[in-house]
Design a protein around this motif. Structure first.
Motif, PDB file in Angstrom:
ATOM      1  N   LYS A 214      79.880 -68.323  90.247  1.00 52.88           N
ATOM      2  CA  LYS A 214      81.096 -67.625  90.687  1.00 52.88           C
ATOM      3  C   LYS A 214      81.813 -67.002  89.476  1.00 52.88           C
ATOM      4  N   THR A 215      81.907 -67.782  88.379  1.00 53.95           N
ATOM      5  CA  THR A 215      82.554 -67.278  87.164  1.00 53.95           C
ATOM      6  C   THR A 215      81.768 -66.109  86.581  1.00 53.95           C
ATOM      7  N   ALA A 216      80.431 -66.208  86.625  1.00 55.78           N
ATOM      8  CA  ALA A 216      79.599 -65.120  86.097  1.00 55.78           C
ATOM      9  C   ALA A 216      79.821 -63.842  86.904  1.00 55.78           C
ATOM     10  N   VAL A 217      80.023 -63.985  88.210  1.00 58.64           N
ATOM     11  CA  VAL A 217      80.318 -62.807  89.042  1.00 58.64           C
ATOM     12  C   VAL A 217      81.649 -62.194  88.601  1.00 58.64           C
ATOM     13  N   ARG A 218      82.646 -63.050  88.331  1.00 58.13           N
ATOM     14  CA  ARG A 218      83.945 -62.519  87.887  1.00 58.13           C
ATOM     15  C   ARG A 218      83.792 -61.764  86.577  1.00 58.13           C
ATOM     16  N   HIS A 219      83.007 -62.330  85.635  1.00 55.93           N
ATOM     17  CA  HIS A 219      82.796 -61.645  84.350  1.00 55.93           C
ATOM     18  C   HIS A 219      82.065 -60.323  84.550  1.00 55.93           C
ATOM     19  N   ALA A 220      81.104 -60.303  85.452  1.00 51.89           N
ATOM     20  CA  ALA A 220      80.355 -59.057  85.718  1.00 51.89           C
ATOM     21  C   ALA A 220      81.308 -57.985  86.257  1.00 51.89           C
ATOM     22  N   ILE A 221      82.234 -58.400  87.105  1.00 59.78           N
ATOM     23  CA  ILE A 221      83.201 -57.434  87.664  1.00 59.78           C
ATOM     24  C   ILE A 221      84.117 -56.922  86.545  1.00 59.78           C
ATOM     25  N   GLU A 222      84.569 -57.866  85.687  1.00 58.19           N
ATOM     26  CA  GLU A 222      85.498 -57.479  84.615  1.00 58.19           C
ATOM     27  C   GLU A 222      84.834 -56.564  83.588  1.00 58.19           C
ATOM     28  N   ALA A 223      83.508 -56.671  83.448  1.00 59.53           N
ATOM     29  CA  ALA A 223      82.801 -55.852  82.456  1.00 59.53           C
ATOM     30  C   ALA A 223      82.585 -54.421  82.938  1.00 59.53           C
TER      31      ALA A 223
END
Ligand code: KG4
Ligand code: ZN
Length: 352
Positions: A214-223
């Motif tokens: 879930k956190t990795a998805v958030r980072h992918a969105i932020e990138a």
């Protein structure tokens, strides 16, 4: 034997009438999605009130569809846990009222046992079988040895998989509940675009973890470039996320199958149950896994994967057939593990 089942543990108010031949004579589900939608998740107080306001009507509709009078029933079963206490009280009190008024046995059903035994209602699966239980509140692998006898092989250490679907949907601005939205959107995307982690893959045991994904998805969105997320990006993230979930379930179930085979050699079936089992990609991956490992695979129809009362009526029938009924003093249980011997752990997936 014919049993009325009542389900009010979460955000569906449901009643069903089922007989011991496995015929579902009525199956009414009233979803509270509209009441909770403005809040982007389930609000317990709103859920309890909505159950209270609608349950009588839902039961009346189910009895009407089944063309039955209460007095002709052989028992009344209600979900008595685990779940939100307000809703549990509404369902259990109503069931007890009907049982007392018509002198019928009352059966307190564990919601998870309802999911676990659905494959016996739909496919007559024999004990023992391996069960992947994946929903909004639970993510476990269990061996179903017998009615009332379960051995947990693995559980999530943090989020349940359905919860991860819901949170990813929220981050992407998709609707609630998130699972079906993510699945629909993923069909338009490329699963290889985002390189997301596969938590726990390759580790010993059968436990899960989804919070890192879930956190990795958030980072992918932020990138991604600032501004509105493009439709393409949203679809690719959904597809990549669903692919990662599929890989994790494949890996964890493969390990569970090995354990199951060595300790329960008479079993040959993997059953998937719970809301996430409605996901076509999840079903396809598990089916593929079972073909590869020479296991039978059973996935109930979608309407019996998400919360419903037919599964509660069926679990009630299985218990009633064994003479396993409950007193009117049975108190609802917000927590109620299927395997009381399994070590307690933290996280949403282990609410039971
Ligand atoms: O079993 P269920 O109806 O309620 C619980 O006992 O939790 O499961 C609901 C969960 C939600 O998290 C929902 O997003 C998820 O199941 N779900 C799905 C799909 N349909 C429901 N997840 C992925 N794909 C779906 N098609
Ligand atoms: Zn459920």
């Amino acid at each position: 034997m014919i049993v009325l089942g009542i389900e009010t543990s979460c955000d569906e108010t449901a009643a069903a009438v089922v007989d011991d031949h496995g015929t579902v004579r009525a199956d009414v589900v009233r979803s509270q999605i509209e009441e909770h939608r403005p809040y982007g998740g389930i609000v317990p107080e709103i859920a309890a009130r909505a159950h209270l306001e609608t349950l009588d009507d839902v039961i009346r509709r189910a009895m009407g569809e089944a063309e039955m009078e209460f007095a002709a029933l052989d028992g009344v079963a209600a979900t008595a846990g685990p779940g939100l206490i307000g809703g549990l009280i509404v369902g259990v009190m109503t069931a007890k009222g009907i049982a007392a008024a018509h002198d019928l046995p009352f059966i307190a059903v564990n919601h998870l046992e309802g999911h676990a035994l659905t494959a016996r209602l739909t496919d007559r699966v024999a004990f023992p079988y391996l069960l992947l239980l994946v929903s909004g509140g639970h993510c476990q692998i269990l061996v179903v040895e017998e009615v009332g006898r379960y051995r947990r092989l693995g559980t999530t250490l943090d989020d349940a998989v359905g919860e991860a679907f819901d949170k990813v949907a929220k981050m992407l601005g998709l609707g609630y509940p998130g699972g079906p939205e993510v699945e629909r959107t993923a069909a338009l995307g490329h699963p290889a675009r985002f390189n997301l982690p596969r938590p726990m893959k390759g580790r010993p045991g059968c436990d899960f973890s989804f919070s890192g994904l879930k956190t990795a998805v958030r980072h992918a969105i932020e990138a991604l470039p600032v501004g509105e997320l493009a439709e393409r990006d949203v679809a690719d993230i959904c597809a990549s996320f669903q692919d990662a979930v599929g890989d994790v379930l494949d890996d964890r179930c493969a390990r569970a199958i090995a354990t199951f085979r060595s300790r329960w050699p008479q079993g040959d079936t993997l059953v998937v149950a719970g809301g996430v089992a409605a996901n076509q990609e999840v079903r396809r991956r598990l089916e593929q896994l079972c073909r590869r490992l020479d296991m039978k695979f059973v996935a109930p129809p979608q309407g019996l994967c998400t919360d419903n009362a037919a599964m509660i009526a069926w679990a009630g029938l299985e218990r009633l057939a064994r003479g396993d009924v409950d007193g009117l003093d049975f108190a609802p249980r917000p927590r109620w593990p299927l395997d009381p011997d399994a070590p307690a752990s933290r996280g949403a997936g282990v609410k039971a």
